[in-house]
Design a protein around this motif. Structure first.
Motif, short mmCIF file in Angstrom:
data_model
loop_
_atom_site.label_atom_id
_atom_site.label_comp_id
_atom_site.label_asym_id
_atom_site.label_seq_id
_atom_site.Cartn_x
_atom_site.Cartn_y
_atom_site.Cartn_z
N THR A 49 -55.42 107.57 104.91
CA THR A 49 -54.69 106.34 105.19
C THR A 49 -53.38 106.54 105.94
N LYS A 50 -52.62 107.58 105.60
CA LYS A 50 -51.30 107.73 106.22
C LYS A 50 -50.91 109.20 106.27
N ILE A 51 -50.32 109.61 107.37
CA ILE A 51 -49.80 110.97 107.52
C ILE A 51 -48.36 110.97 107.01
N ASP A 52 -48.04 111.87 106.08
CA ASP A 52 -46.66 111.99 105.58
C ASP A 52 -45.87 112.97 106.43
N THR A 53 -46.36 114.20 106.51
CA THR A 53 -45.64 115.21 107.31
C THR A 53 -46.64 116.08 108.07
N ILE A 54 -46.21 116.48 109.25
CA ILE A 54 -46.99 117.41 110.06
C ILE A 54 -46.09 118.62 110.31
N GLY A 55 -46.58 119.79 109.88
CA GLY A 55 -45.81 121.01 110.08
C GLY A 55 -45.84 121.48 111.53
N GLU A 56 -45.16 122.56 111.76
CA GLU A 56 -45.14 123.15 113.10
C GLU A 56 -46.53 123.69 113.43
N GLY A 57 -46.97 123.50 114.66
CA GLY A 57 -48.28 123.95 115.07
C GLY A 57 -48.35 125.45 115.25
N HIS A 58 -49.54 126.03 114.98
CA HIS A 58 -49.77 127.46 115.16
C HIS A 58 -51.01 127.64 116.02
N ILE A 59 -50.95 128.63 116.91
CA ILE A 59 -52.09 128.95 117.76
C ILE A 59 -52.59 130.32 117.36
N LEU A 60 -53.90 130.42 117.16
CA LEU A 60 -54.50 131.71 116.81
C LEU A 60 -55.00 132.39 118.09
N VAL A 61 -54.91 133.70 118.12
CA VAL A 61 -55.36 134.47 119.28
C VAL A 61 -56.86 134.22 119.50
N GLY A 62 -57.22 133.88 120.73
CA GLY A 62 -58.62 133.66 121.07
C GLY A 62 -59.10 132.24 120.82
N ASP A 63 -58.23 131.37 120.29
CA ASP A 63 -58.60 129.98 120.03
C ASP A 63 -57.55 129.09 120.68
N GLY A 64 -57.95 128.21 121.56
CA GLY A 64 -57.02 127.35 122.27
C GLY A 64 -56.53 126.16 121.46
N ALA A 65 -57.06 125.99 120.25
CA ALA A 65 -56.67 124.87 119.41
C ALA A 65 -55.33 125.14 118.73
N VAL A 66 -54.71 124.07 118.23
CA VAL A 66 -53.47 124.17 117.48
C VAL A 66 -53.78 123.79 116.03
N TYR A 67 -53.25 124.60 115.10
CA TYR A 67 -53.45 124.37 113.67
C TYR A 67 -52.15 123.83 113.08
N TYR A 68 -52.27 122.70 112.36
CA TYR A 68 -51.12 122.06 111.75
C TYR A 68 -51.32 121.99 110.24
N ASP A 69 -50.23 122.27 109.49
CA ASP A 69 -50.22 122.02 108.05
C ASP A 69 -49.81 120.56 107.88
N VAL A 70 -50.64 119.78 107.18
CA VAL A 70 -50.45 118.34 107.09
C VAL A 70 -50.44 117.88 105.64
N LYS A 71 -49.53 116.98 105.30
CA LYS A 71 -49.53 116.28 104.01
C LYS A 71 -49.83 114.82 104.33
N PHE A 72 -50.77 114.24 103.57
CA PHE A 72 -51.23 112.89 103.90
C PHE A 72 -51.69 112.15 102.66
N ASP A 73 -51.79 110.82 102.79
CA ASP A 73 -52.31 109.95 101.73
C ASP A 73 -53.77 109.69 102.01
N SER A 74 -54.56 109.60 100.94
CA SER A 74 -55.98 109.29 101.11
C SER A 74 -56.47 108.46 99.93
#
Length: 188
Positions: A49-74
């Motif tokens: 339902t709602k995003i509370d916080t999104i942490g700093e993004g991290h990129i893993l070697v060999g993967d072009g995606a960004v990983y975020y630590d997220v706290k959210f309501d559901s």
């Protein structure tokens, strides 16, 4: 029972989603990953339902995606033993009825419908009592109690929720309404 929960997860945002609003992209990735998933400890995740916080993004070697630590309501659905719940019969079979009780289906075994013996009428797709003149078929609304819960995270379709109507104030809604009316109204 539906509950509002605060959850945390690490979410992968694919490279093609990196343009635009980060919060919107993270929420879309969370919905895709989690909505409809069943967890033994949490229950069935119905909606993010709602995003509370999104942490700093991290990129893993060999993967072009960004990983975020997220706290959210559901919103989650947690079937709880002894909970009284209303549902709708979605299918009748020779051994009972499958009942939609929200985000999941439960099984109402023939032995748990009434004290009367119930038999399956395959031609009409319903369960009928031998002496009471009562029947259950697809689309009927019922009130039932959860008596067993076995959640299978790996194969959600294999999860089992056992139901009963063999207690006071449980049953098909029409049966409950009949029992509530005064005797003089029933004779007319």
């Amino acid at each position: 029972m539906y509950k509002k929960m605060k959850l945390a997860d690490t979410i992968r945002v694919a490279p093609n989603l990196l343009g635009g609003d980060v919060e919107q992209n993270v929420k879309a990735a969370l919905k895709e990953k989690l909505e409809g998933r069943i967890d033994k400890n949490i229950g069935a995740i119905v909606a993010v339902t709602k995003i509370d916080t999104i942490g700093e993004g991290h990129i893993l070697v060999g993967d072009g995606a960004v990983y975020y630590d997220v706290k959210f309501d559901s919103i989650v659905f947690v079937p709880t033993i002894q909970e009284v719940i209303e549902g709708e019969i979605v299918e009748t079979v020779d051994f009972g009825a499958f009942v939609s009780i929200g985000a999941m289906d439960g099984l109402l075994h023939v032995s748990q419908i009434t004290d009367d013996f119930m038999s399956y009428d395959g031609k009409n797709g319903r369960l009928t009592s031998k002496t009471g003149g009562r029947s259950l078929s697809e689309g009927d609304k019922i009130r039932t109690r959860i008596v067993a819960v076995s959640i299978n995270e790996r194969e959600p379709r294999e999860s089992k929720i056992g139901l009963t109507m063999r207690q006071h104030s449980l049953g098909k809604m029409e049966w409950l309404e009949e029992a509530r009316r005064p005797k003089s109204d029933q004779e007319e």
